[in-house]
Design an enzyme around this catalytic site. Structure first.
Site, PDB file in Angstrom:
ATOM      1  N   SER A  81      29.651  14.910  60.573  1.00  0.00           N
ATOM      2  CA  SER A  81      30.473  16.083  60.245  1.00  0.00           C
ATOM      3  C   SER A  81      30.982  16.776  61.500  1.00  0.00           C
ATOM      4  CB  SER A  81      29.614  17.076  59.448  1.00  0.00           C
ATOM      5  OG  SER A  81      30.247  18.336  59.362  1.00  0.00           O
TER       6      SER A  81
ATOM      7  N   LYS B  59      24.017  19.079  51.842  1.00  0.00           N
ATOM      8  CA  LYS B  59      25.125  19.432  52.752  1.00  0.00           C
ATOM      9  C   LYS B  59      25.600  20.888  52.647  1.00  0.00           C
ATOM     10  CE  LYS B  59      28.873  18.540  49.660  1.00  0.00           C
ATOM     11  NZ  LYS B  59      30.317  18.427  49.665  1.00  0.00           N
TER      12      LYS B  59
ATOM     13  N   ASN C 156      20.256   9.296  43.866  1.00  0.00           N
ATOM     14  CA  ASN C 156      19.162   9.894  43.057  1.00  0.00           C
ATOM     15  C   ASN C 156      19.711  10.956  42.111  1.00  0.00           C
ATOM     16  OD1 ASN C 156      19.774  12.040  44.674  1.00  0.00           O
ATOM     17  ND2 ASN C 156      17.705  12.360  45.483  1.00  0.00           N
TER      18      ASN C 156
ATOM     19  N   ARG D  43      32.535  35.863  56.758  1.00  0.00           N
ATOM     20  CA  ARG D  43      31.282  35.212  56.342  1.00  0.00           C
ATOM     21  C   ARG D  43      30.478  34.913  57.606  1.00  0.00           C
ATOM     22  NH1 ARG D  43      31.826  29.574  53.147  1.00  0.00           N
ATOM     23  NH2 ARG D  43      32.773  28.990  55.119  1.00  0.00           N
TER      24      ARG D  43
ATOM     25  N   TYR E  15      30.942  13.108  45.897  1.00  0.00           N
ATOM     26  CA  TYR E  15      32.389  13.356  46.022  1.00  0.00           C
ATOM     27  C   TYR E  15      33.052  12.324  46.946  1.00  0.00           C
ATOM     28  CZ  TYR E  15      36.583  15.986  47.566  1.00  0.00           C
ATOM     29  OH  TYR E  15      37.860  16.373  47.903  1.00  0.00           O
ATOM     30  N   ILE E  16      32.606  12.234  48.187  1.00  0.00           N
ATOM     31  CA  ILE E  16      33.249  11.302  49.122  1.00  0.00           C
ATOM     32  C   ILE E  16      32.813   9.874  48.820  1.00  0.00           C
ATOM     33  CG2 ILE E  16      33.587  10.745  51.571  1.00  0.00           C
ATOM     34  CD1 ILE E  16      32.874  13.767  52.098  1.00  0.00           C
TER      35      ILE E  16
ATOM     36  N   LYS F 101      22.593  16.821  61.123  1.00  0.00           N
ATOM     37  CA  LYS F 101      23.631  15.843  61.500  1.00  0.00           C
ATOM     38  C   LYS F 101      23.544  15.523  63.001  1.00  0.00           C
ATOM     39  CE  LYS F 101      25.730  15.273  57.497  1.00  0.00           C
ATOM     40  NZ  LYS F 101      25.675  14.017  56.759  1.00  0.00           N
TER      41      LYS F 101
ATOM     42  N   ASN G 256      30.773  26.920  47.599  1.00  0.00           N
ATOM     43  CA  ASN G 256      30.749  27.498  48.953  1.00  0.00           C
ATOM     44  C   ASN G 256      32.096  27.294  49.640  1.00  0.00           C
ATOM     45  OD1 ASN G 256      27.853  28.119  49.060  1.00  0.00           O
ATOM     46  ND2 ASN G 256      27.594  25.898  48.967  1.00  0.00           N
TER      47      ASN G 256
ATOM     48  N   TYR H  44      21.550  22.598  58.493  1.00  0.00           N
ATOM     49  CA  TYR H  44      22.341  21.443  58.010  1.00  0.00           C
ATOM     50  C   TYR H  44      23.014  20.765  59.197  1.00  0.00           C
ATOM     51  CZ  TYR H  44      26.460  18.936  56.666  1.00  0.00           C
ATOM     52  OH  TYR H  44      27.440  17.980  56.592  1.00  0.00           O
TER      53      TYR H  44
ATOM     54  N   ASN I 126      22.633  15.527  43.317  1.00  0.00           N
ATOM     55  CA  ASN I 126      23.833  16.349  43.510  1.00  0.00           C
ATOM     56  C   ASN I 126      25.059  15.625  42.957  1.00  0.00           C
ATOM     57  OD1 ASN I 126      25.197  18.586  44.365  1.00  0.00           O
ATOM     58  ND2 ASN I 126      25.505  17.853  46.454  1.00  0.00           N
TER      59      ASN I 126
ATOM     60  N   TYR J 215      33.526  14.074  59.781  1.00  0.00           N
ATOM     61  CA  TYR J 215      34.537  14.567  58.828  1.00  0.00           C
ATOM     62  C   TYR J 215      34.880  15.997  59.178  1.00  0.00           C
ATOM     63  CZ  TYR J 215      31.999  11.189  55.821  1.00  0.00           C
ATOM     64  OH  TYR J 215      31.346  10.103  55.296  1.00  0.00           O
TER      65      TYR J 215
HETATM   66  C1  WQD Z   1      36.949  27.040  55.086  1.00  0.00           C
HETATM   67  C2  WQD Z   1      37.640  28.352  55.415  1.00  0.00           C
HETATM   68  C3  WQD Z   1      36.161  30.246  55.368  1.00  0.00           C
HETATM   69  C4  WQD Z   1      35.389  30.046  51.025  1.00  0.00           C
HETATM   70  C5  WQD Z   1      32.051  23.650  55.670  1.00  0.00           C
HETATM   71  C6  WQD Z   1      30.811  23.268  56.376  1.00  0.00           C
HETATM   72  C7  WQD Z   1      31.006  21.977  57.130  1.00  0.00           C
HETATM   73  C8  WQD Z   1      31.583  20.917  56.219  1.00  0.00           C
HETATM   74  C9  WQD Z   1      32.833  21.387  55.512  1.00  0.00           C
HETATM   75  C10 WQD Z   1      29.851  19.431  55.487  1.00  0.00           C
HETATM   76  C11 WQD Z   1      36.803  29.248  56.326  1.00  0.00           C
HETATM   77  C12 WQD Z   1      37.231  30.372  54.272  1.00  0.00           C
HETATM   78  C13 WQD Z   1      35.843  29.783  52.320  1.00  0.00           C
HETATM   79  C14 WQD Z   1      35.799  31.234  50.356  1.00  0.00           C
HETATM   80  C15 WQD Z   1      37.114  31.832  52.283  1.00  0.00           C
HETATM   81  N1  WQD Z   1      30.618  20.518  55.264  1.00  0.00           N
HETATM   82  N2  WQD Z   1      36.690  30.672  52.932  1.00  0.00           N
HETATM   83  N3  WQD Z   1      36.657  32.081  51.024  1.00  0.00           N
HETATM   84  O1  WQD Z   1      33.073  26.424  56.537  1.00  0.00           O
HETATM   85  O2  WQD Z   1      35.055  25.103  57.448  1.00  0.00           O
HETATM   86  O3  WQD Z   1      33.061  23.896  56.608  1.00  0.00           O
HETATM   87  O4  WQD Z   1      32.484  22.610  54.811  1.00  0.00           O
HETATM   88  O5  WQD Z   1      29.877  18.687  56.422  1.00  0.00           O
HETATM   89  O6  WQD Z   1      29.749  21.559  57.599  1.00  0.00           O
HETATM   90  O7  WQD Z   1      30.535  24.279  57.330  1.00  0.00           O
HETATM   91  O8  WQD Z   1      34.553  25.053  54.987  1.00  0.00           O
HETATM   92  O9  WQD Z   1      35.628  25.526  52.839  1.00  0.00           O
HETATM   93  O10 WQD Z   1      33.493  26.781  53.434  1.00  0.00           O
HETATM   94  O11 WQD Z   1      35.631  27.336  54.629  1.00  0.00           O
HETATM   95  O12 WQD Z   1      37.889  32.621  52.854  1.00  0.00           O
HETATM   96  O13 WQD Z   1      35.419  31.519  49.199  1.00  0.00           O
HETATM   97  O14 WQD Z   1      37.826  29.089  54.210  1.00  0.00           O
HETATM   98  O15 WQD Z   1      35.939  31.511  55.984  1.00  0.00           O
HETATM   99  O16 WQD Z   1      37.691  29.924  57.203  1.00  0.00           O
HETATM  100  P1  WQD Z   1      33.943  25.226  56.473  1.00  0.00           P
HETATM  101  P2  WQD Z   1      34.784  26.181  53.885  1.00  0.00           P
END
Ligand code: WQD
Length: 338
Positions: A124, A84, A32, A291, A11-12, A151, A196, A147, A35, A175
């Site tokens: 990150s 990630k 590779n 979560r 993606y990035i 980092k 996720n 994870y 993903n 990031y």
């Molecule tokens: C954002 C907000 C959730 C999904 C993650 C990794 C971090 C980095 C970026 C790699 C939070 C809420 C989410 C959903 C929701 N990745 N949420 N419903 O957790 O800030 O960061 O991605 O480097 O390492 O931890 O991102 O998009 O998962 O969540 O309410 O279905 O959205 O609770 O407040 P996050 P996220």
């Protein structure tokens, strides 16, 4: 410069490839495809109008990595390749440590053997652990999941390499929350399985692939009770990599760290409503329990990148949603397999 982009079909990485070429660099992609889909490269060639050399192998293969550095003239490396997913890392810690650290050992060893000194490393905000409000780069690092520890550890490994070999020029880029897509709508974030992350999940609700958004808690200590994050457009993020690479060509510091974020926090509900504006209709959601592992608030202090890289994030939340929606609506199922 001729730049090796590890994870360049991701993606990035894919968005950064476009901006490297626009800035006059040459690119060699190593991926590779664990993903990422090969289709991404075809789309990148259509956008850039250039043939893009790709080598498909795992950088943990030290023989193939050595062969690449022995036969290709390289000036720099941007290292995106790695696993990630936070939740997956809790279930599979050994795979995460072995993959993320193993690729970095193999890559940096080959760089040093062949005198390639410039390295931009994809780190990150997760290395700020639970202390992510207006985070500045001098804060101590920690993690709350395997994870995140990969980092933290890779950053430490690279700081130690920079001490041992001060001819290295390393940038650690932290990031925050990358979202959005190239304006063409032909490349974008394409998570495998159930997303996720918030933005791709909202986009999949909007395109009809998911029934509704589950908001993970509205009882946080934030203005509307939902989680606040620093969402940054992937195009601004890519521009930050080009700026960091340029800085490595003129700095005397063996290693530097920069936050790449907007410095602004946006809540889950604010992002959802912004996406509704992009789509032109309301989107269904339900507030559910928090979560595990989530923190209330995370956003950057990006002033060092502004001062030292001359870089600032330009795109708004509405830009991010409009661009993400264009990608998702043009590619409802993401990238095709073949
Ligand atoms: C954002 C907000 C959730 C999904 C993650 C990794 C971090 C980095 C970026 C790699 C939070 C809420 C989410 C959903 C929701 N990745 N949420 N419903 O957790 O800030 O960061 O991605 O480097 O390492 O931890 O991102 O998009 O998962 O969540 O309410 O279905 O959205 O609770 O407040 P996050 P996220």
């Amino acid at each position: 410069m001729r730049v090796l982009v590890s994870g360049g079909a991701g993606y990035i990485g894919s968005h950064t490839v476009i901006q490297l070429i626009a800035a006059g660099h040459d690119v060699l992609i190593v991926d590779n495809f664990a993903n990422a889909k090969p289709t991404v490269v075809n789309r990148l060639e259509a956008i850039t109008g250039r043939h893009l050399p790709v080598q498909a192998f795992d950088l943990r293969d030290v023989d193939k990595t050595e062969h690449l550095f022995a036969h290709e003239q390289l000036d720099a490396v941007i290292h995106f390749a790695g696993f990630k997913a936070v939740g997956e890392s809790v279930e599979k810690p050994l795979e995460y440590y072995e993959n993320n650290l193993g690729t970095t050992f193999s890559l940096v060893r080959a760089m040093r053997r062949h005198g390639v000194a410039k390295l931009v490393f994809s780190s990150s905000a997760t290395v700020y652990g639970t202390d992510q409000e207006s985070a500045t780069e001098d804060r101590p690092t920690s993690a709350t999941n395997p994870y995140g520890w990969t980092k933290v550890m890779q950053e430490q490994i690279l700081r130690d390499v920079a001490v041992a070999d001060p001819t290295m020029r390393i940038a650690l880029l932290r990031y925050f929350n990358p979202v959005g897509a190239h304006e063409s709508g032909t490349i974008g974030e394409d998570p495998t399985g159930i997303p996720n992350n918030l933005m791709p999940f909202i986009a999949q609700v909007a395109v009809g692939r998911r029934e509704k958004l589950r908001v993970f808690g509205d009882d946080y200590d934030t203005p509307d009770g939902t989680g606040v994050r620093d969402y940054i457009h992937v195009e601004d993020l890519a521009a930050g990599h080009v700026a960091a690479l340029a800085r490595l060509a003129r700095t005397d510091d063996p290693i530097s760290t920069w936050n790449l974020g907007t410095g602004t926090g946006t809540s889950v509900l604010e992002l959802l409503h912004a996406f509704e504006r992009a789509v032109g209709r309301e989107l269904p959601y339900e507030v559910v329990e928090r979560r595990a592992g989530d923190i209330a608030t995370s956003y950057a202090d990006p002033s060092r990148a502004q001062a030292e890289l001359g870089w600032v994030a330009k795109k708004s939340i509405d830009d991010m949603c409009a661009d993400q929606w264009r990608w998702q609506s043009q590619n409802p199922e993401g990238y095709p397999d073949a």
